[in-house]
Design a protein around this motif. Structure first.
Motif, PDB file in Angstrom:
ATOM      1  N   UNK A  71      -6.062   2.147   5.718  1.00  0.00           N
ATOM      2  CA  UNK A  71      -6.651   2.273   6.761  1.00  0.00           C
ATOM      3  C   UNK A  71      -5.794   2.073   8.037  1.00  0.00           C
ATOM      4  N   UNK A  72      -5.972   3.045   9.248  1.00  0.00           N
ATOM      5  CA  UNK A  72      -4.954   3.030  10.023  1.00  0.00           C
ATOM      6  C   UNK A  72      -4.900   1.637  10.923  1.00  0.00           C
ATOM      7  N   UNK A  73      -5.970   0.901  10.905  1.00  0.00           N
ATOM      8  CA  UNK A  73      -5.937  -0.234  11.876  1.00  0.00           C
ATOM      9  C   UNK A  73      -4.919  -1.297  11.024  1.00  0.00           C
ATOM     10  N   UNK A  74      -4.764  -1.347   9.750  1.00  0.00           N
ATOM     11  CA  UNK A  74      -3.828  -2.257   9.361  1.00  0.00           C
ATOM     12  C   UNK A  74      -2.591  -1.839   8.770  1.00  0.00           C
ATOM     13  N   UNK A  75      -2.524  -0.215   8.794  1.00  0.00           N
ATOM     14  CA  UNK A  75      -1.196   0.438   8.521  1.00  0.00           C
ATOM     15  C   UNK A  75       0.013  -0.017   8.682  1.00  0.00           C
ATOM     16  N   UNK A  76       0.341  -0.441  10.116  1.00  0.00           N
ATOM     17  CA  UNK A  76       1.629  -1.054  10.303  1.00  0.00           C
ATOM     18  C   UNK A  76       2.098  -2.294   9.681  1.00  0.00           C
ATOM     19  N   UNK A  77       0.998  -3.393   9.612  1.00  0.00           N
ATOM     20  CA  UNK A  77       1.210  -4.515   8.814  1.00  0.00           C
ATOM     21  C   UNK A  77       1.333  -4.435   7.474  1.00  0.00           C
ATOM     22  N   UNK A  78       0.610  -3.369   6.740  1.00  0.00           N
ATOM     23  CA  UNK A  78       0.560  -3.114   5.241  1.00  0.00           C
ATOM     24  C   UNK A  78       2.097  -2.644   4.915  1.00  0.00           C
ATOM     25  N   UNK A  79       2.355  -1.695   6.048  1.00  0.00           N
ATOM     26  CA  UNK A  79       3.734  -0.853   5.641  1.00  0.00           C
ATOM     27  C   UNK A  79       4.856  -1.930   5.501  1.00  0.00           C
ATOM     28  N   UNK A  80       4.933  -2.755   6.529  1.00  0.00           N
ATOM     29  CA  UNK A  80       6.045  -3.934   6.699  1.00  0.00           C
ATOM     30  C   UNK A  80       5.858  -4.652   5.534  1.00  0.00           C
ATOM     31  N   UNK A  81       4.890  -5.155   4.991  1.00  0.00           N
ATOM     32  CA  UNK A  81       4.436  -5.986   3.840  1.00  0.00           C
ATOM     33  C   UNK A  81       5.057  -5.401   2.616  1.00  0.00           C
ATOM     34  N   UNK A  82       4.583  -3.955   2.526  1.00  0.00           N
ATOM     35  CA  UNK A  82       5.118  -3.261   1.107  1.00  0.00           C
ATOM     36  C   UNK A  82       6.647  -3.240   1.220  1.00  0.00           C
ATOM     37  N   UNK A  83       7.096  -3.143   2.182  1.00  0.00           N
ATOM     38  CA  UNK A  83       8.949  -2.751   2.251  1.00  0.00           C
ATOM     39  C   UNK A  83       9.419  -4.219   2.115  1.00  0.00           C
ATOM     40  N   UNK A  84       8.818  -5.363   3.017  1.00  0.00           N
ATOM     41  CA  UNK A  84       9.563  -6.499   2.869  1.00  0.00           C
ATOM     42  C   UNK A  84       8.968  -7.512   1.650  1.00  0.00           C
ATOM     43  N   UNK A  85       7.917  -7.276   1.334  1.00  0.00           N
ATOM     44  CA  UNK A  85       7.536  -8.177   0.276  1.00  0.00           C
ATOM     45  C   UNK A  85       7.027  -7.803  -0.845  1.00  0.00           C
ATOM     46  N   UNK A  86       6.209  -6.800  -0.856  1.00  0.00           N
ATOM     47  CA  UNK A  86       5.338  -6.349  -2.235  1.00  0.00           C
ATOM     48  C   UNK A  86       6.373  -5.681  -3.066  1.00  0.00           C
ATOM     49  N   UNK A  87       7.181  -4.605  -2.641  1.00  0.00           N
ATOM     50  CA  UNK A  87       8.116  -3.773  -3.627  1.00  0.00           C
ATOM     51  C   UNK A  87       9.176  -4.706  -3.886  1.00  0.00           C
ATOM     52  N   UNK A  88       9.849  -5.735  -3.102  1.00  0.00           N
ATOM     53  CA  UNK A  88      10.778  -6.723  -3.487  1.00  0.00           C
ATOM     54  C   UNK A  88      10.140  -7.359  -4.807  1.00  0.00           C
ATOM     55  N   UNK A  89       8.865  -7.859  -4.591  1.00  0.00           N
ATOM     56  CA  UNK A  89       8.351  -8.830  -5.627  1.00  0.00           C
ATOM     57  C   UNK A  89       8.212  -8.068  -6.731  1.00  0.00           C
ATOM     58  N   UNK A  90       7.806  -6.652  -6.825  1.00  0.00           N
ATOM     59  CA  UNK A  90       7.644  -5.890  -8.154  1.00  0.00           C
ATOM     60  C   UNK A  90       8.948  -5.732  -8.879  1.00  0.00           C
ATOM     61  N   UNK A  91      10.031  -5.422  -8.138  1.00  0.00           N
ATOM     62  CA  UNK A  91      11.234  -5.381  -8.507  1.00  0.00           C
ATOM     63  C   UNK A  91      11.815  -6.620  -8.991  1.00  0.00           C
ATOM     64  N   UNK A  92      11.391  -7.819  -8.612  1.00  0.00           N
ATOM     65  CA  UNK A  92      11.944  -9.069  -8.879  1.00  0.00           C
ATOM     66  C   UNK A  92      11.054  -9.527 -10.346  1.00  0.00           C
ATOM     67  N   UNK A  93      10.449  -8.914 -10.709  1.00  0.00           N
ATOM     68  CA  UNK A  93       9.570  -9.127 -12.038  1.00  0.00           C
ATOM     69  C   UNK A  93      10.731  -8.935 -13.168  1.00  0.00           C
ATOM     70  N   UNK A  94      11.773  -7.990 -12.849  1.00  0.00           N
ATOM     71  CA  UNK A  94      12.569  -7.560 -13.841  1.00  0.00           C
ATOM     72  C   UNK A  94      11.956  -6.274 -14.889  1.00  0.00           C
ATOM     73  N   UNK A  95      10.951  -6.104 -14.444  1.00  0.00           N
ATOM     74  CA  UNK A  95      10.427  -5.056 -15.328  1.00  0.00           C
ATOM     75  C   UNK A  95      10.739  -3.498 -14.751  1.00  0.00           C
ATOM     76  N   UNK A  96      11.079  -3.384 -13.726  1.00  0.00           N
ATOM     77  CA  UNK A  96      11.614  -2.192 -13.052  1.00  0.00           C
ATOM     78  C   UNK A  96      12.767  -1.893 -12.572  1.00  0.00           C
TER      79      UNK A  96
END
Length: 110
Positions: free
Chosen positions: A11-36
């Motif tokens: 949703x657009x109302x949380x888009x900017x916060x979500x996008x920052x979280x994805x780039x700064x936290x979630x994607x790095x956490x996914x890569x940190x699992x060692x599975x990707x």
């Protein structure tokens, strides 16, 4: 090689916060699992009838077995974090892709 593709409409109302979280936290956490071995995030160029902004995140993994270990060991925890922060503000669906070939254009030699 396999690609674990996650398509998300947020949703657009949380888009900017979500996008920052994805780039700064979630994607790095996914890569940190060692599975990707890598991740690529793409904005889907489409006007959604339901509104919001849609992204595709593609995580590369060497094989199906490694992806299955991710599902068993890591998926629930990482999904719960997204739901905790953005509950009811996004929808996601996941697909698995098996890479059967790849071509790369190389510059012509002079």
């Amino acid at each position: 090689m396999y690609i674990y593709n996650v398509t998300i409409n947020v949703e657009e109302e949380v888009h900017d916060k979500w996008l920052s979280w994805m780039k700064e936290t979630h994607i790095p956490d996914m890569l940190a699992t060692g599975k990707f071995t890598g991740a690529k995030m793409c904005k889907v160029i489409i006007e959604e009838e339901m509104g919001g902004v849609t992204y595709s995140v593609q995580y590369s993994t060497p094989n199906k077995e490694t992806l299955d270990v991710y599902y068993k060991d890591d998926a629930n925890k990482l999904r719960q974090e997204a739901n905790k922060l953005f509950a009811g503000k996004f929808v996601a669906f996941r697909t698995e892709l098996e890479v059967i070939g790849e071509a790369v254009l190389t510059p012509a030699k002079k």
